[in-house]
Design a protein around this motif. Structure first.
Motif, short mmCIF file in Angstrom:
data_model
loop_
_atom_site.label_atom_id
_atom_site.label_comp_id
_atom_site.label_asym_id
_atom_site.label_seq_id
_atom_site.Cartn_x
_atom_site.Cartn_y
_atom_site.Cartn_z
N ASN A 7 -14.23 63.87 -17.45
CA ASN A 7 -15.45 63.07 -17.38
C ASN A 7 -16.19 63.05 -18.71
O ASN A 7 -16.66 62.00 -19.16
N ILE A 10 -14.24 60.83 -21.20
CA ILE A 10 -14.37 59.41 -20.86
C ILE A 10 -15.74 58.90 -21.28
O ILE A 10 -15.87 57.82 -21.86
N GLU A 11 -16.78 59.67 -21.00
CA GLU A 11 -18.14 59.26 -21.39
C GLU A 11 -18.26 59.14 -22.90
O GLU A 11 -18.89 58.21 -23.41
N TYR A 14 -16.36 56.02 -24.02
CA TYR A 14 -17.13 54.83 -23.63
C TYR A 14 -18.28 54.61 -24.61
O TYR A 14 -18.53 53.48 -25.04
N ALA A 15 -18.94 55.68 -24.98
CA ALA A 15 -20.06 55.57 -25.91
C ALA A 15 -19.59 55.14 -27.30
O ALA A 15 -20.29 54.42 -28.01
N ALA A 17 -16.99 53.22 -27.93
CA ALA A 17 -16.45 51.86 -27.91
C ALA A 17 -17.59 50.87 -28.11
O ALA A 17 -18.45 50.71 -27.27
N ASP A 19 -19.22 47.02 -28.71
CA ASP A 19 -18.97 45.75 -28.05
C ASP A 19 -17.86 44.98 -28.74
O ASP A 19 -17.17 44.17 -28.14
#
Length: 107
Positions: A7, A10-11, A14-15, A17, A19
């Protein structure tokens, strides 16, 4: 590693990545992208990249590749990630003390 480690990673991914991602393409990838863009006529090339990511993800889930890598790296499966608990936590197997095989059958 554990479900919590997964987790956290992944967080973090995600942060990280944005736009917009800058991706360098080799000749083969450019050729394939050009062919797909010509044949499928998406509104933007970005749409093809989004579709490709969705297809890779779906294929990885269906073939078990994702579970293999998650089990190897984090000792969890995709189902365990989705549920937020490991199989042992779901079944209650982690609630019982471990058996001592040497003294198991002694009275």
């Amino acid at each position: 590693m554990s479900l919590e480690d997964l987790n956290d990673e992944i967080e973090q991914a995600y942060a990280n990545a944005d736009d917009e991602l800058a991706v360098s393409l080799d000749r083969e990838t450019k050729n394939e992208l050009a062919l797909l863009e010509t044949a499928l006529e998406p509104e933007e090339t970005d749409e093809l990249v989004r579709r490709a990511i969705h297809m890779l993800f779906q294929t990885s889930v269906e073939t078990g590749t994702l579970d293999f890598h998650l089990r190897s790296g984090f000792d969890v499966t995709y189902d365990e990630y989705l549920s937020g608990m490991t199989f042992d936590e779901m079944t209650g197997a982690d609630q019982y003390p471990s058996m001592d095989d040497e003294r198991r059958y002694q009275f």
